[in-house]
Design a protein around this motif. Structure first.
Motif, short mmCIF file in Angstrom:
data_model
loop_
_atom_site.label_atom_id
_atom_site.label_comp_id
_atom_site.label_asym_id
_atom_site.label_seq_id
_atom_site.Cartn_x
_atom_site.Cartn_y
_atom_site.Cartn_z
N SER A 52 0.81 -1.22 0.00
CA SER A 52 0.00 0.00 0.00
C SER A 52 0.84 1.26 0.00
N LEU A 53 2.12 1.13 0.27
CA LEU A 53 2.99 2.30 0.32
C LEU A 53 3.25 2.83 -1.09
N THR A 54 3.18 4.15 -1.25
CA THR A 54 3.52 4.77 -2.53
C THR A 54 5.04 4.80 -2.67
N PRO A 55 5.53 4.95 -3.90
CA PRO A 55 6.98 5.06 -4.08
C PRO A 55 7.62 6.16 -3.25
N ASN A 56 6.92 7.27 -3.07
CA ASN A 56 7.49 8.36 -2.26
C ASN A 56 7.57 7.97 -0.78
N HIS A 57 6.61 7.17 -0.33
CA HIS A 57 6.71 6.68 1.05
C HIS A 57 7.88 5.72 1.18
N LEU A 58 8.08 4.90 0.15
CA LEU A 58 9.22 3.99 0.15
C LEU A 58 10.53 4.78 0.17
N ARG A 59 10.55 5.87 -0.58
CA ARG A 59 11.74 6.71 -0.61
C ARG A 59 12.07 7.24 0.78
N THR A 60 11.05 7.64 1.50
CA THR A 60 11.26 8.16 2.86
C THR A 60 11.83 7.07 3.76
N GLN A 61 11.30 5.85 3.61
CA GLN A 61 11.84 4.74 4.40
C GLN A 61 13.31 4.47 4.06
N ILE A 62 13.60 4.43 2.76
CA ILE A 62 14.96 4.12 2.33
C ILE A 62 15.94 5.18 2.83
N LYS A 63 15.51 6.44 2.88
CA LYS A 63 16.38 7.50 3.40
C LYS A 63 16.90 7.15 4.80
N GLN A 64 16.04 6.58 5.61
CA GLN A 64 16.44 6.27 6.98
C GLN A 64 17.53 5.20 7.03
N TYR A 65 17.43 4.21 6.14
CA TYR A 65 18.44 3.14 6.11
C TYR A 65 19.77 3.62 5.55
N LEU A 66 19.77 4.76 4.88
CA LEU A 66 20.98 5.29 4.26
C LEU A 66 21.62 6.40 5.09
N ARG A 67 21.12 6.63 6.28
CA ARG A 67 21.71 7.64 7.15
C ARG A 67 22.96 7.09 7.82
N TYR A 68 23.84 7.99 8.18
CA TYR A 68 25.07 7.61 8.87
C TYR A 68 24.72 6.83 10.14
N ASN A 69 25.44 5.77 10.41
CA ASN A 69 25.22 4.85 11.53
C ASN A 69 24.07 3.88 11.30
N ASN A 70 23.28 4.09 10.25
CA ASN A 70 22.22 3.13 9.91
C ASN A 70 22.63 2.22 8.75
N ILE A 71 23.72 2.57 8.08
CA ILE A 71 24.14 1.83 6.89
C ILE A 71 24.71 0.48 7.30
N ARG A 72 24.12 -0.59 6.77
CA ARG A 72 24.51 -1.94 7.17
C ARG A 72 25.66 -2.49 6.36
N ASN A 73 25.81 -2.03 5.14
CA ASN A 73 26.87 -2.57 4.27
C ASN A 73 27.23 -1.51 3.25
N ILE A 74 28.53 -1.37 3.00
CA ILE A 74 28.97 -0.33 2.06
C ILE A 74 28.57 -0.64 0.62
N PHE A 75 27.96 -1.81 0.40
CA PHE A 75 27.47 -2.11 -0.94
C PHE A 75 26.44 -1.08 -1.39
N VAL A 76 25.76 -0.42 -0.46
CA VAL A 76 24.78 0.60 -0.86
C VAL A 76 25.45 1.71 -1.66
N PHE A 77 26.70 2.06 -1.32
CA PHE A 77 27.44 3.07 -2.08
C PHE A 77 27.92 2.50 -3.41
N ASN A 78 28.47 1.29 -3.37
CA ASN A 78 29.01 0.70 -4.60
C ASN A 78 27.92 0.35 -5.60
N TYR A 79 26.76 -0.07 -5.09
CA TYR A 79 25.63 -0.33 -5.99
C TYR A 79 25.19 0.96 -6.66
N LEU A 80 25.14 2.04 -5.89
CA LEU A 80 24.78 3.34 -6.48
C LEU A 80 25.80 3.75 -7.53
N ASP A 81 27.08 3.54 -7.26
CA ASP A 81 28.11 3.89 -8.24
C ASP A 81 27.94 3.08 -9.53
#
Length: 720
Positions: A565-594
């Motif tokens: 039921s979540l809209t893409p923008n709601h998903l974006r808000t959730q993803i922002k939280q997982y990408l904050r400093y100290n919340n990042i679980r694996n540096i693959f998030v940076f390498n995947y973006l690259d």
């Protein structure tokens, strides 16, 4: 001559209970282990004990080998073994047992150590060492030290004190450690040590030149590798198999097959084809060397049976026994194909590349794939090479322990011999796939570029060379695999590699194409999305085994564990939280973006390198900070948002960490050290511009990066 009847696995209790005596000869160096080695030994045993609780019914832990020579001592009541290799570990175990006996005695604990009445290790021509052990065992060291310090071996005393310190740190309730969280007492530790820890005692032949043998082992600087022990155990399974399982005539070619495949695969920096004689190469890999011809074990064995018949005279030549011969129940080594291969055919380039993993790790990857195919993807196998022998004991050498009685694919009954056959074929196929479809570093290039090449022969069928594995998508595959690799350099956690190998193993076509590049790339991109959405961007991360082996459709992975039921923008808000400093679980998030940026920017020149420092572009510890002076510690401050973060190397981090963005940009541009494409985008925002890196720019950059990431994850933003 010694036979393999004397080659046995012993627990420390069985080895030290006095039924045999061990002599450390004068040509051995003095005891030299310090606190680091001793602590590592004890920690490894504790880790194995903790891990054994999660293993499916098997607890044994292989500690190492003790290579010995059985001395003829007709007057002795005990067997006397001269220790050739392994004395450091053996002496440490003796000191550990002495400590435990003294500990229980001094604490009035009734734990039974009565089996250890006298130490059974003696140092030839070193009476101080033997005397020191005796005094320690009798708990009389302090009194003797007071009278005659010169009569003791300080290295052994220091070793005992190191054990005392480590054991107190591990089990003293006043100093809680990790094993205490797992509720392991010192009595539990002793039970595991005396029951499940295994040491292989390996005798050498009677006629061995001991001085030369010791020189070789000493120059080598290490004991037998675990994978060497496994190879010998596999050969032993064949030798012990009765006629109901295998024809006697098939034993020799099967043992030759195991030996040759193992040795060819063991050099991870060398393409597997080069491990075989020129005749076998074409039989196994076609005339152009780029196709694996046998499609199953029986076809592979048929090739070897034919080869064995043609080379029977060579195979029958007598050879002096090797350590492998002894380990393999008197097995006479088959001719090594490397001895007969045309060395000139290697073109001098057979070891041009550097592998991502070592052989022990690769064996576990192969085993994991094989067992999951057999068990309908139900068996998780750790990629930790400390568990190598335990995993092989569980699933290959004693498959009943793993509760596997039938192969769900073939419906055949599973036995140790059937598992050996299945694994050897799986090993050859996996190594061929690994060589041709997994990236390596090109060591001829000073830059160490990532490459994805296959081995083939020219039209003249004489000279072999390397070429791109795929005509299309080769660069994309190199980039995505290297993004995965630099994110998890530790071999124990290369689950991405296991996922990729599993797909390639299942989809290999046994022809010149091998794999469809488009489908291969699409699947690895789906693996990347799965790891992102089910491991790194969720509050309930799924385990890797479940993702790799129990995902029915990777094309539908995007919305797994997500509220529809979540809209893409709601998903974006959730993803922002997982990408904050100290919340990042694996540096693959940076390498995947690259990787996504690389594709978005039409594939510029860029190489993934080892970067593990998450850097604030606007520094978090600036003394005269004015931008974040009022909200630096606010929960949602932009200072710690993904828009202000980049991934750089440790050395670069220490150089520019507290500099302001404009100073960093100047340094990056002058030194030409721009470690990531995300960082490059950040630099372009202010380089040569009047603009400064402020909150507005941080927010804008974050939105731009999230837009690209959302598209890559198939989570399109509204209106896109």
């Amino acid at each position: 001559m010694s036979t393999n009847k004397d080659v046995i696995s012993l627990t420390p209790k069985q080895m030290l209970d006095g039924t045999a005596h061990y002599l450390i000869p004068m040509y051995q160096r003095n005891f030299a282990w310090g606190n680091d080695e001793i602590e590592q030994l004890i920690t490894d045993i504790i880790d194995a004990q903790i891990n054994s609780r999660t293993l499916d019914g098997h607890k044994n832990y292989y500690l190492g080998t003790l290579v010995v020579f059985k001395r003829p001592e007709p007057s002795s009541k005990h067997k006397v073994f001269e220790v050739i290799d392994g004395q450091q570990r053996f002496t440490t175990l003796s000191l550990l047992i002495i400590y435990l006996k003294n500990y229980f005695a001094s604490n009035d604990n009734d734990y039974d150590m009565s089996w250890y009445e006298a130490q059974n290790i003696e140092f030839e021509s070193r009476p101080k060492s033997t005397q020191t052990l005796n005094l320690l065992l009798n708990d009389n060291l302090e009194n003797y030290q007071h009278f005659d310090q010169d009569g003791l071996n300080p290295a052994i005393i220091n070793g005992y004190k190191s054990i005392e310190k480590v054991m107190k740190d591990k089990f003293d309730s006043a100093n809680p450690s990790e094993n205490q969280h797992h509720k392991i007492s010192i009595q539990d530790f002793c039970h595991y040590l005396f029951t499940y820890v295994q040491i292989s005692r390996v005798p050498v032949p009677d006629e061995t030149d001991l001085n030369h043998y010791f020189e070789v082992m000493n120059n080598r600087g290490e004991q037998l590798e675990k994978h060497e022990i496994i190879k010998a155990r596999l050969l032993s399974v064949v030798e012990k198999a009765d006629s109901s399982e295998i024809d006697v005539a098939d034993k020799q070619p099967l043992k030759a097959l195991i030996h040759d495949v193992w040795e060819a695969c063991a050099n991870m920096n060398k393409y597997v084809q080069y491990g075989f004689s020129t005749t076998l190469r074409t039989e196994l890999f076609s005339n152009n060397l780029s196709v694996l011809k046998p499609k199953d074990f029986n076809a592979l064995l048929d090739i070897y049976k034919n080869y064995d018949e043609q080379n029977n005279t060579q195979a029958s030549k007598s050879q002096p026994p090797s350590l492998y011969d002894i380990l393999a129940d008197g097995f006479t080594s088959p001719p090594n194909p490397n001895d007969t291969a045309d060395k000139g055919d290697d073109d001098g380039i057979s070891e041009t590349y550097y592998s991502l993993v070592n052989f022990s790790s690769f064996l576990l990857h192969t085993l994991r794939i094989m067992i999951n195919i057999q068990s309908s993807n139900q068996k998780d196998i750790a990629l930790d090479d400390k568990q190598l022998l335990t995993q092989f004991e569980t699933y290959i050498l004693a498959p009943s322990v793993s509760k596997m009685s039938q192969n769900v694919v073939t419906e055949d009954k599973i036995t140790p011999l059937s598992q050996v056959k299945t694994f050897i074929y799986a090993l050859l196929k996996s190594k061929f796939i690994f060589d041709h479809f997994i990236i390596k570093r090109n060591m001829q290039d000073n830059k160490g570029q990532w490459t994805l090449n296959k081995l083939t022969k020219g039209e003249d069928k004489k000279n072999s060379y390397y070429k791109n594995s795929f005509e299309n998508d080769n660069n994309d595959l190199v980039m995505l695999q290297s993004a995965f690799h630099v994110s998890t350099p530790t071999t124990n956690y290369k689950h991405w590699l296991n996922a990729v190998l599993y797909y390639a193993y299942q989809h290999y076509q046994y022809n010149d194409i091998g794999l469809d590049s488009t489908a291969y790339l699409s699947h690895i991109e789906a693996i990347a999305r799965a790891f992102m959405l089910r491991r790194y961007l969720t509050d309930e991360p799924d385990d890797y085994h479940h993702i790799i082996y129990q995902t029915p459709d990777f094309n539908q992975i995007s919305f797994t564990n997500t509220d529809a039921s979540l809209t893409p923008n709601h998903l974006r808000t959730q993803i922002k939280q997982y990408l904050r400093y100290n919340n990042i679980r694996n540096i693959f998030v940076f390498n995947y973006l690259d990787y996504l940026l690389w594709k978005d920017e039409e594939r510029p020149e860029f190489t993934f390198t080892a970067r593990s420092s998450i850097e604030h572009f606007y520094p978090q510890n600036k003394r005269d900070d004015k931008l974040f002076i009022n909200d630096k510690n606010v929960e949602d401050t932009l200072l710690h948002s993904f828009g202000n973060l980049c991934l750089i190397s440790h050395s670069l981090n220490s150089r520019v960490s507290n500099d302001m963005p404009d100073v960093k940009v100047k340094y990056f541009l002058e030194s030409k050290q721009i470690d990531s494409l995300k960082l490059s985008r950040m630099i372009k925002c202010i380089s040569g511009q009047e603009a400064t890196w402020d909150k507005t720019m941080i927010a804008q950059h974050e939105e731009q990066m999230l837009e690209i990431m959302m598209k890559g994850l198939n989570l399109m933003s509204e209106g896109a």
